[in-house]
Design a protein around this motif. Structure first.
Motif, PDB file in Angstrom:
ATOM      1  N   PRO A  11       9.402 -25.702  31.474  1.00 37.99           N
ATOM      2  CA  PRO A  11      10.101 -25.854  30.296  1.00 37.99           C
ATOM      3  C   PRO A  11      11.332 -26.766  30.320  1.00 37.99           C
ATOM      4  N   CYS A  12      11.473 -27.495  28.971  1.00 36.19           N
ATOM      5  CA  CYS A  12      12.624 -28.258  28.915  1.00 36.19           C
ATOM      6  C   CYS A  12      13.043 -28.205  27.662  1.00 36.19           C
ATOM      7  N   PHE A  13      14.339 -28.494  27.351  1.00 34.70           N
ATOM      8  CA  PHE A  13      15.184 -28.391  25.887  1.00 34.70           C
ATOM      9  C   PHE A  13      15.915 -29.563  25.787  1.00 34.70           C
ATOM     10  N   THR A  14      15.968 -30.287  24.637  1.00 32.61           N
ATOM     11  CA  THR A  14      16.906 -31.293  24.491  1.00 32.61           C
ATOM     12  C   THR A  14      17.386 -31.150  22.908  1.00 32.61           C
ATOM     13  N   PRO A  15      18.346 -31.736  22.548  1.00 27.19           N
ATOM     14  CA  PRO A  15      18.986 -31.356  21.249  1.00 27.19           C
ATOM     15  C   PRO A  15      17.859 -31.559  20.065  1.00 27.19           C
ATOM     16  N   SER A  16      16.762 -32.409  20.342  1.00 24.65           N
ATOM     17  CA  SER A  16      15.654 -32.866  19.261  1.00 24.65           C
ATOM     18  C   SER A  16      14.208 -32.294  19.498  1.00 24.65           C
ATOM     19  N   VAL A  17      13.994 -32.030  20.783  1.00 21.65           N
ATOM     20  CA  VAL A  17      12.701 -31.498  21.418  1.00 21.65           C
ATOM     21  C   VAL A  17      12.763 -30.409  22.282  1.00 21.65           C
ATOM     22  N   HIS A  18      12.037 -29.399  22.094  1.00 21.52           N
ATOM     23  CA  HIS A  18      11.820 -28.111  22.605  1.00 21.52           C
ATOM     24  C   HIS A  18      10.434 -28.109  23.322  1.00 21.52           C
ATOM     25  N   GLY A  19      10.050 -27.945  24.464  1.00 21.41           N
ATOM     26  CA  GLY A  19       8.614 -27.891  25.155  1.00 21.41           C
ATOM     27  C   GLY A  19       8.412 -27.344  26.338  1.00 21.41           C
ATOM     28  N   THR A  20       7.396 -26.616  26.580  1.00 22.44           N
ATOM     29  CA  THR A  20       6.843 -26.063  27.727  1.00 22.44           C
ATOM     30  C   THR A  20       5.423 -26.605  28.195  1.00 22.44           C
ATOM     31  N   LYS A  21       5.273 -26.884  29.222  1.00 21.38           N
ATOM     32  CA  LYS A  21       4.078 -27.391  29.856  1.00 21.38           C
ATOM     33  C   LYS A  21       3.460 -26.447  30.922  1.00 21.38           C
ATOM     34  N   PHE A  22       2.197 -25.993  30.486  1.00 23.11           N
ATOM     35  CA  PHE A  22       1.416 -24.806  31.599  1.00 23.11           C
ATOM     36  C   PHE A  22       0.506 -25.786  32.181  1.00 23.11           C
ATOM     37  N   LEU A  23       0.508 -25.792  33.459  1.00 23.43           N
ATOM     38  CA  LEU A  23      -0.624 -26.276  34.360  1.00 23.43           C
ATOM     39  C   LEU A  23      -1.236 -25.486  35.396  1.00 23.43           C
ATOM     40  N   ALA A  24      -2.529 -25.710  35.474  1.00 28.05           N
ATOM     41  CA  ALA A  24      -3.265 -25.083  36.471  1.00 28.05           C
ATOM     42  C   ALA A  24      -3.863 -26.254  37.613  1.00 28.05           C
ATOM     43  N   LEU A  25      -3.337 -26.119  38.937  1.00 30.69           N
ATOM     44  CA  LEU A  25      -3.979 -27.400  39.682  1.00 30.69           C
ATOM     45  C   LEU A  25      -4.902 -26.712  40.535  1.00 30.69           C
ATOM     46  N   PHE A  26      -6.095 -27.135  40.543  1.00 34.12           N
ATOM     47  CA  PHE A  26      -7.415 -26.547  41.248  1.00 34.12           C
ATOM     48  C   PHE A  26      -7.879 -27.645  42.122  1.00 34.12           C
ATOM     49  N   PRO A  27      -7.476 -27.881  43.356  1.00 40.60           N
ATOM     50  CA  PRO A  27      -8.154 -28.915  44.144  1.00 40.60           C
ATOM     51  C   PRO A  27      -9.597 -29.052  44.242  1.00 40.60           C
TER      52      PRO A  27
ATOM     53  N   LEU B 186       4.827 -27.630  21.986  1.00 40.67           N
ATOM     54  CA  LEU B 186       6.274 -28.207  21.210  1.00 40.67           C
ATOM     55  C   LEU B 186       6.516 -27.409  20.210  1.00 40.67           C
ATOM     56  N   GLY B 187       7.941 -27.149  20.460  1.00 39.62           N
ATOM     57  CA  GLY B 187       8.481 -26.336  19.295  1.00 39.62           C
ATOM     58  C   GLY B 187       9.589 -26.898  18.380  1.00 39.62           C
ATOM     59  N   ASP B 188       9.677 -26.356  17.510  1.00 37.70           N
ATOM     60  CA  ASP B 188      10.775 -26.819  16.441  1.00 37.70           C
ATOM     61  C   ASP B 188      11.976 -26.462  16.774  1.00 37.70           C
ATOM     62  N   PRO B 189      12.912 -27.139  17.150  1.00 43.56           N
ATOM     63  CA  PRO B 189      14.414 -26.720  17.640  1.00 43.56           C
ATOM     64  C   PRO B 189      15.076 -25.885  16.503  1.00 43.56           C
ATOM     65  N   GLU B 190      14.805 -26.057  15.343  1.00 39.67           N
ATOM     66  CA  GLU B 190      15.590 -25.279  14.496  1.00 39.67           C
ATOM     67  C   GLU B 190      15.053 -23.785  13.985  1.00 39.67           C
ATOM     68  N   THR B 191      13.850 -23.922  14.094  1.00 39.47           N
ATOM     69  CA  THR B 191      13.159 -22.405  13.831  1.00 39.47           C
ATOM     70  C   THR B 191      12.336 -21.861  15.003  1.00 39.47           C
ATOM     71  N   GLY B 192      11.998 -22.593  16.039  1.00 36.23           N
ATOM     72  CA  GLY B 192      11.291 -22.100  17.136  1.00 36.23           C
ATOM     73  C   GLY B 192       9.603 -21.852  16.838  1.00 36.23           C
ATOM     74  N   GLN B 193       9.341 -22.647  15.677  1.00 34.04           N
ATOM     75  CA  GLN B 193       7.818 -22.589  15.499  1.00 34.04           C
ATOM     76  C   GLN B 193       7.157 -23.538  16.337  1.00 34.04           C
ATOM     77  N   THR B 194       6.064 -23.035  16.790  1.00 35.28           N
ATOM     78  CA  THR B 194       5.232 -24.101  17.353  1.00 35.28           C
ATOM     79  C   THR B 194       4.574 -24.964  16.423  1.00 35.28           C
ATOM     80  N   VAL B 195       4.859 -26.491  16.797  1.00 36.47           N
ATOM     81  CA  VAL B 195       4.500 -27.461  16.014  1.00 36.47           C
ATOM     82  C   VAL B 195       3.326 -28.364  16.741  1.00 36.47           C
ATOM     83  N   GLY B 196       3.243 -28.335  17.887  1.00 29.99           N
ATOM     84  CA  GLY B 196       2.331 -29.089  18.466  1.00 29.99           C
ATOM     85  C   GLY B 196       1.468 -28.458  19.909  1.00 29.99           C
ATOM     86  N   LEU B 197       0.448 -28.709  20.077  1.00 28.57           N
ATOM     87  CA  LEU B 197      -0.649 -28.349  21.500  1.00 28.57           C
ATOM     88  C   LEU B 197      -1.140 -29.355  21.806  1.00 28.57           C
TER      89      LEU B 197
END
Length: 317
Positions: free
Chosen positions: A53-69, A85-96
Protein backbone atom coordinates in the motif's frame (compact mmCIF):
# COMPACT_ATOMS: atom_id res chain seq x y z
CA UNK A 1 -14.36 2.26 -11.77
CA UNK A 2 -12.04 1.93 -14.74
CA UNK A 3 -10.48 -1.44 -15.60
CA UNK A 4 -7.18 -1.66 -17.50
CA UNK A 5 -6.01 -5.10 -18.59
CA UNK A 6 -2.40 -6.01 -19.40
CA UNK A 7 -2.69 -5.10 -23.09
CA UNK A 8 -4.13 -1.70 -22.26
CA UNK A 9 -1.47 -0.99 -19.60
CA UNK A 10 1.31 -1.78 -22.08
CA UNK A 11 -0.30 0.38 -24.77
CA UNK A 12 -0.59 3.36 -22.41
CA UNK A 13 2.85 3.05 -20.80
CA UNK A 14 5.05 5.27 -22.96
CA UNK A 15 8.68 5.33 -21.77
CA UNK A 16 9.08 9.06 -22.43
CA UNK A 17 6.15 9.69 -20.07
CA UNK A 18 6.79 7.08 -17.36
CA UNK A 19 10.48 7.87 -16.81
CA UNK A 20 9.73 11.44 -15.59
CA UNK A 21 6.95 10.03 -13.37
CA UNK A 22 9.48 7.69 -11.73
CA UNK A 23 11.89 10.60 -11.25
CA UNK A 24 9.07 12.49 -9.54
CA UNK A 25 8.50 9.47 -7.28
CA UNK A 26 12.19 9.54 -6.33
CA UNK A 27 11.92 13.21 -5.43
CA UNK A 28 8.72 12.61 -3.46
CA UNK A 29 10.49 9.82 -1.57
CA UNK A 30 13.14 12.31 -0.45
CA UNK A 31 10.51 14.88 0.54
CA UNK A 32 8.69 12.27 2.66
CA UNK A 33 5.21 13.52 1.76
CA UNK A 34 3.63 10.06 1.66
CA UNK A 35 2.65 7.09 3.81
CA UNK A 36 4.13 3.75 2.74
CA UNK A 37 3.85 0.86 5.22
CA UNK A 38 6.44 -1.88 4.98
CA UNK A 39 5.86 -4.23 2.10
CA UNK A 40 4.28 -7.41 3.46
CA UNK A 41 5.49 -10.65 1.97
CA UNK A 42 3.78 -13.97 2.62
CA UNK A 43 5.86 -16.98 1.52
CA UNK A 44 4.03 -20.07 0.30
CA UNK A 45 6.74 -22.62 -0.40
CA UNK A 46 8.75 -21.27 -3.31
CA UNK A 47 6.00 -18.76 -4.13
CA UNK A 48 5.48 -15.34 -2.54
CA UNK A 49 2.50 -13.03 -2.12
CA UNK A 50 3.26 -9.33 -1.75
CA UNK A 51 0.99 -6.54 -0.48
CA UNK A 52 2.14 -2.97 -1.08
CA UNK A 53 0.00 0.00 0.00
CA UNK A 54 0.98 3.65 -0.46
CA UNK A 55 -0.81 6.94 0.12
CA UNK A 56 0.10 10.44 -1.08
CA UNK A 57 -2.06 13.57 -0.70
CA UNK A 58 -3.49 12.97 -4.20
CA UNK A 59 -3.20 9.21 -4.80
CA UNK A 60 -4.17 6.18 -2.70
CA UNK A 61 -3.42 2.66 -3.86
CA UNK A 62 -2.39 -0.90 -3.06
CA UNK A 63 -0.69 -3.43 -5.28
CA UNK A 64 -1.21 -7.15 -4.75
CA UNK A 65 1.27 -9.50 -6.41
CA UNK A 66 1.80 -13.25 -6.59
CA UNK A 67 5.35 -14.29 -7.54
CA UNK A 68 5.41 -17.85 -8.90
CA UNK A 69 8.92 -18.79 -10.14
CA UNK A 70 7.67 -21.87 -12.00
CA UNK A 71 5.13 -19.96 -14.11
CA UNK A 72 7.40 -19.44 -17.14
CA UNK A 73 7.49 -23.22 -17.55
CA UNK A 74 3.69 -23.11 -17.69
CA UNK A 75 3.70 -20.42 -20.34
CA UNK A 76 2.71 -17.77 -17.78
CA UNK A 77 4.44 -14.68 -16.43
CA UNK A 78 6.23 -15.15 -13.10
CA UNK A 79 4.44 -12.08 -11.69
CA UNK A 80 0.64 -12.04 -11.41
CA UNK A 81 -1.56 -9.56 -9.59
CA UNK A 82 -3.50 -6.31 -9.63
CA UNK A 83 -3.27 -2.67 -8.62
CA UNK A 84 -6.17 -0.90 -6.90
CA UNK A 85 -6.48 2.89 -6.87
CA UNK A 86 -8.86 4.70 -4.54
CA UNK A 87 -10.29 8.20 -4.35
CA UNK A 88 -8.47 10.03 -1.49
CA UNK A 89 -11.64 11.99 -0.68
CA UNK A 90 -14.16 9.14 -0.54
CA UNK A 91 -12.20 5.88 -0.43
CA UNK A 92 -14.09 4.62 -3.47
CA UNK A 93 -12.17 2.33 -5.80
CA UNK A 94 -11.60 4.26 -9.03
CA UNK A 95 -9.17 2.02 -10.90
CA UNK A 96 -8.13 -1.61 -11.24
CA UNK A 97 -5.01 -2.30 -13.32
CA UNK A 98 -3.20 -5.49 -14.24
CA UNK A 99 -0.45 -5.76 -11.61
CA UNK A 100 2.01 -7.77 -13.67
CA UNK A 101 1.93 -5.36 -16.59
CA UNK A 102 2.16 -2.34 -14.29
CA UNK A 103 5.17 -3.86 -12.52
CA UNK A 104 6.91 -4.66 -15.80
CA UNK A 105 6.47 -1.14 -17.15
CA UNK A 106 7.23 0.85 -14.04
CA UNK A 107 10.29 -1.31 -13.29
CA UNK A 108 11.51 -0.74 -16.82
CA UNK A 109 11.09 2.98 -16.18
CA UNK A 110 12.88 2.76 -12.81
CA UNK A 111 15.79 1.00 -14.49
CA UNK A 112 15.86 3.69 -17.18
CA UNK A 113 16.02 6.42 -14.52
CA UNK A 114 19.03 4.61 -13.07
CA UNK A 115 20.63 4.49 -16.52
CA UNK A 116 19.96 8.20 -17.03
CA UNK A 117 21.84 9.11 -13.86
CA UNK A 118 24.66 6.55 -13.74
CA UNK A 119 25.80 6.17 -17.36
CA UNK A 120 27.37 8.49 -19.95
CA UNK A 121 24.93 9.93 -22.53
CA UNK A 122 26.70 8.25 -25.45
CA UNK A 123 26.49 4.67 -24.08
CA UNK A 124 25.19 2.49 -26.91
CA UNK A 125 25.82 -1.15 -25.88
CA UNK A 126 23.97 -3.10 -23.21
CA UNK A 127 24.46 -6.53 -21.65
CA UNK A 128 21.35 -8.16 -20.23
CA UNK A 129 21.61 -11.03 -17.77
CA UNK A 130 18.19 -12.64 -17.51
CA UNK A 131 15.93 -13.02 -20.55
CA UNK A 132 12.55 -12.89 -18.83
CA UNK A 133 9.67 -10.43 -19.01
CA UNK A 134 11.58 -7.80 -17.10
CA UNK A 135 14.63 -8.23 -19.30
CA UNK A 136 12.60 -7.16 -22.32
CA UNK A 137 11.20 -4.12 -20.55
CA UNK A 138 14.62 -3.05 -19.32
CA UNK A 139 15.79 -3.01 -22.93
CA UNK A 140 12.63 -1.25 -24.12
CA UNK A 141 13.02 1.62 -21.66
CA UNK A 142 16.83 1.76 -21.83
CA UNK A 143 16.62 2.31 -25.58
CA UNK A 144 14.51 5.41 -24.96
CA UNK A 145 17.05 7.13 -22.68
CA UNK A 146 20.31 6.07 -24.35
CA UNK A 147 21.21 5.43 -28.02
CA UNK A 148 21.31 1.66 -27.52
CA UNK A 149 22.26 -0.11 -30.75
CA UNK A 150 23.31 -3.57 -29.58
CA UNK A 151 22.14 -5.81 -26.72
CA UNK A 152 24.13 -8.86 -25.60
CA UNK A 153 21.89 -11.36 -23.80
CA UNK A 154 22.76 -14.23 -21.50
CA UNK A 155 20.35 -16.59 -19.76
CA UNK A 156 21.22 -20.10 -18.54
CA UNK A 157 17.86 -21.49 -19.65
CA UNK A 158 18.15 -23.24 -23.03
CA UNK A 159 16.78 -21.07 -25.82
CA UNK A 160 15.73 -18.16 -23.58
CA UNK A 161 18.40 -15.72 -24.75
CA UNK A 162 17.85 -16.53 -28.43
CA UNK A 163 14.07 -16.08 -28.06
CA UNK A 164 14.49 -12.69 -26.42
CA UNK A 165 17.00 -11.63 -29.07
CA UNK A 166 14.44 -12.34 -31.77
CA UNK A 167 11.85 -10.28 -29.92
CA UNK A 168 14.26 -7.37 -29.41
CA UNK A 169 15.09 -7.34 -33.10
CA UNK A 170 11.48 -7.70 -34.28
CA UNK A 171 9.78 -5.30 -31.85
CA UNK A 172 12.49 -2.76 -31.02
CA UNK A 173 14.71 -2.93 -34.07
CA UNK A 174 17.82 -3.50 -31.97
CA UNK A 175 20.74 -5.72 -32.87
CA UNK A 176 20.63 -8.52 -30.29
CA UNK A 177 23.24 -11.22 -29.71
CA UNK A 178 22.73 -14.35 -27.61
CA UNK A 179 25.86 -15.09 -25.57
CA UNK A 180 27.19 -18.37 -24.20
CA UNK A 181 28.04 -16.89 -20.80
CA UNK A 182 27.71 -13.78 -18.66
CA UNK A 183 31.36 -12.81 -19.13
CA UNK A 184 30.94 -12.86 -22.90
CA UNK A 185 28.00 -10.48 -22.63
CA UNK A 186 29.58 -8.13 -20.09
CA UNK A 187 32.94 -7.73 -21.85
CA UNK A 188 31.18 -6.38 -24.95
CA UNK A 189 28.91 -3.82 -23.26
CA UNK A 190 29.05 -0.47 -21.49
CA UNK A 191 25.81 -0.91 -19.51
CA UNK A 192 25.06 -4.18 -17.70
CA UNK A 193 21.52 -4.92 -16.51
CA UNK A 194 20.79 -7.88 -14.25
CA UNK A 195 17.18 -9.05 -14.10
CA UNK A 196 17.20 -12.43 -12.36
CA UNK A 197 16.00 -14.00 -9.11
CA UNK A 198 19.37 -15.63 -8.47
CA UNK A 199 20.64 -16.57 -5.02
CA UNK A 200 24.27 -16.38 -6.20
CA UNK A 201 26.09 -13.69 -8.20
CA UNK A 202 25.37 -14.01 -11.90
CA UNK A 203 28.55 -12.19 -12.95
CA UNK A 204 32.16 -13.41 -12.69
CA UNK A 205 34.11 -12.11 -9.68
CA UNK A 206 36.63 -10.40 -11.94
CA UNK A 207 37.69 -6.80 -11.27
CA UNK A 208 39.20 -6.38 -14.72
CA UNK A 209 35.94 -7.47 -16.34
CA UNK A 210 33.67 -5.15 -14.34
CA UNK A 211 35.96 -2.10 -14.23
CA UNK A 212 34.55 0.97 -15.97
CA UNK A 213 31.16 -0.56 -16.66
CA UNK A 214 27.78 0.65 -15.48
CA UNK A 215 25.59 -1.82 -13.57
CA UNK A 216 21.83 -1.70 -13.09
CA UNK A 217 20.50 -4.30 -10.63
CA UNK A 218 16.80 -5.04 -10.95
CA UNK A 219 16.29 -8.65 -9.94
CA UNK A 220 17.22 -9.38 -6.31
CA UNK A 221 14.67 -8.22 -3.75
CA UNK A 222 15.24 -10.55 -0.78
CA UNK A 223 18.18 -10.89 1.67
CA UNK A 224 19.14 -14.29 0.24
CA UNK A 225 19.16 -13.07 -3.39
CA UNK A 226 22.33 -11.74 -5.02
CA UNK A 227 23.31 -10.79 -8.55
CA UNK A 228 26.64 -8.96 -8.05
CA UNK A 229 30.02 -10.38 -7.00
CA UNK A 230 32.52 -8.74 -4.66
CA UNK A 231 34.51 -7.35 -7.61
CA UNK A 232 31.77 -4.83 -8.45
CA UNK A 233 31.84 -3.38 -4.93
CA UNK A 234 35.62 -3.19 -4.99
CA UNK A 235 35.42 -0.97 -8.06
CA UNK A 236 32.55 1.42 -7.28
CA UNK A 237 32.99 4.65 -5.36
CA UNK A 238 29.35 4.72 -4.29
CA UNK A 239 26.13 2.80 -4.82
CA UNK A 240 22.82 4.39 -5.75
CA UNK A 241 19.62 2.79 -4.43
CA UNK A 242 15.97 3.63 -4.93
CA UNK A 243 15.05 3.33 -1.23
CA UNK A 244 16.92 3.30 2.08
CA UNK A 245 15.52 -0.10 3.08
CA UNK A 246 17.28 -1.66 0.08
CA UNK A 247 20.30 -1.95 2.39
CA UNK A 248 18.47 -4.61 4.39
CA UNK A 249 16.05 -6.00 1.82
CA UNK A 250 18.44 -7.26 -0.86
CA UNK A 251 21.46 -9.50 -0.46
CA UNK A 252 23.17 -7.34 -3.08
CA UNK A 253 23.59 -4.70 -0.38
CA UNK A 254 23.17 -6.58 2.90
CA UNK A 255 26.08 -8.94 2.16
CA UNK A 256 28.56 -6.28 0.95
CA UNK A 257 27.76 -4.08 3.96
CA UNK A 258 28.08 -6.99 6.39
CA UNK A 259 31.36 -8.12 4.81
CA UNK A 260 32.77 -4.59 4.71
CA UNK A 261 33.11 -4.45 0.92
CA UNK A 262 31.36 -1.07 1.08
CA UNK A 263 30.40 1.25 3.94
CA UNK A 264 26.96 2.72 4.68
CA UNK A 265 28.37 6.12 3.72
CA UNK A 266 28.90 4.87 0.16
CA UNK A 267 25.18 4.17 -0.32
CA UNK A 268 23.06 7.07 -1.58
CA UNK A 269 19.46 7.26 -2.73
CA UNK A 270 18.60 8.04 -6.33
CA UNK A 271 16.47 10.99 -5.19
CA UNK A 272 19.55 12.67 -3.75
CA UNK A 273 21.48 12.00 -6.95
CA UNK A 274 18.86 13.92 -8.96
CA UNK A 275 20.09 17.12 -7.37
CA UNK A 276 23.76 16.08 -6.87
CA UNK A 277 24.73 14.05 -9.95
CA UNK A 278 26.93 10.96 -9.79
CA UNK A 279 30.36 10.91 -11.44
CA UNK A 280 29.85 8.44 -14.31
CA UNK A 281 33.49 8.31 -15.39
CA UNK A 282 34.26 5.07 -13.51
CA UNK A 283 32.38 1.94 -12.47
CA UNK A 284 28.84 2.68 -11.29
CA UNK A 285 26.08 0.66 -9.65
CA UNK A 286 22.39 1.39 -9.23
CA UNK A 287 20.38 -1.13 -7.25
CA UNK A 288 16.58 -1.10 -7.21
CA UNK A 289 14.29 -3.19 -5.03
CA UNK A 290 11.17 -1.20 -5.88
CA UNK A 291 8.57 0.49 -3.73
CA UNK A 292 4.84 1.08 -3.68
CA UNK A 293 5.37 4.80 -4.31
CA UNK A 294 6.54 3.95 -7.82
CA UNK A 295 3.42 1.85 -8.36
CA UNK A 296 0.83 4.37 -7.22
CA UNK A 297 2.30 7.25 -9.24
CA UNK A 298 2.68 5.09 -12.34
CA UNK A 299 -0.86 3.69 -11.95
CA UNK A 300 -2.31 7.17 -11.41
CA UNK A 301 -0.57 8.42 -14.55
CA UNK A 302 -1.91 5.51 -16.62
CA UNK A 303 -5.42 5.84 -15.22
CA UNK A 304 -5.58 9.56 -15.98
CA UNK A 305 -4.27 8.96 -19.47
CA UNK A 306 -6.83 6.20 -20.04
CA UNK A 307 -9.63 8.50 -18.89
CA UNK A 308 -8.48 11.22 -21.27
CA UNK A 309 -8.25 8.81 -24.21
CA UNK A 310 -11.40 6.85 -23.42
CA UNK A 311 -9.40 3.65 -22.96
CA UNK A 312 -10.24 0.76 -20.64
CA UNK A 313 -13.59 -0.54 -19.46
CA UNK A 314 -15.76 1.45 -17.08
CA UNK A 315 -17.88 -0.59 -14.66
CA UNK A 316 -20.28 0.23 -11.86
CA UNK A 317 -19.00 -0.92 -8.48
Amino acid sequence: MLLLNAKEVHALARPEELVPVMEEAARLYEAGDFIMPDRMGVPQGENTYLYMPCFTPSVHGTKFLALFPQNPGRGLARIQGMMLLGDPETGQTVGLLDGGALTACRTGAVGAVGILHTTPPQASTLALIGAGVQGFHQCLFAARVRPIRTVFVYDPRPGAAAALCRRLEEELGLEAVACAGAAQAVERAEIVVTATASREPVLPDDRELVRGRHFIGIGSYKPFMREFPRAVFQEVREVLVDVEFAKEETGDLAVPLEEGWITPGQVRTLGKALSAPLDCSGTTLYKSVGMALFDVLAADHLLRKAQALGAGVSVEW
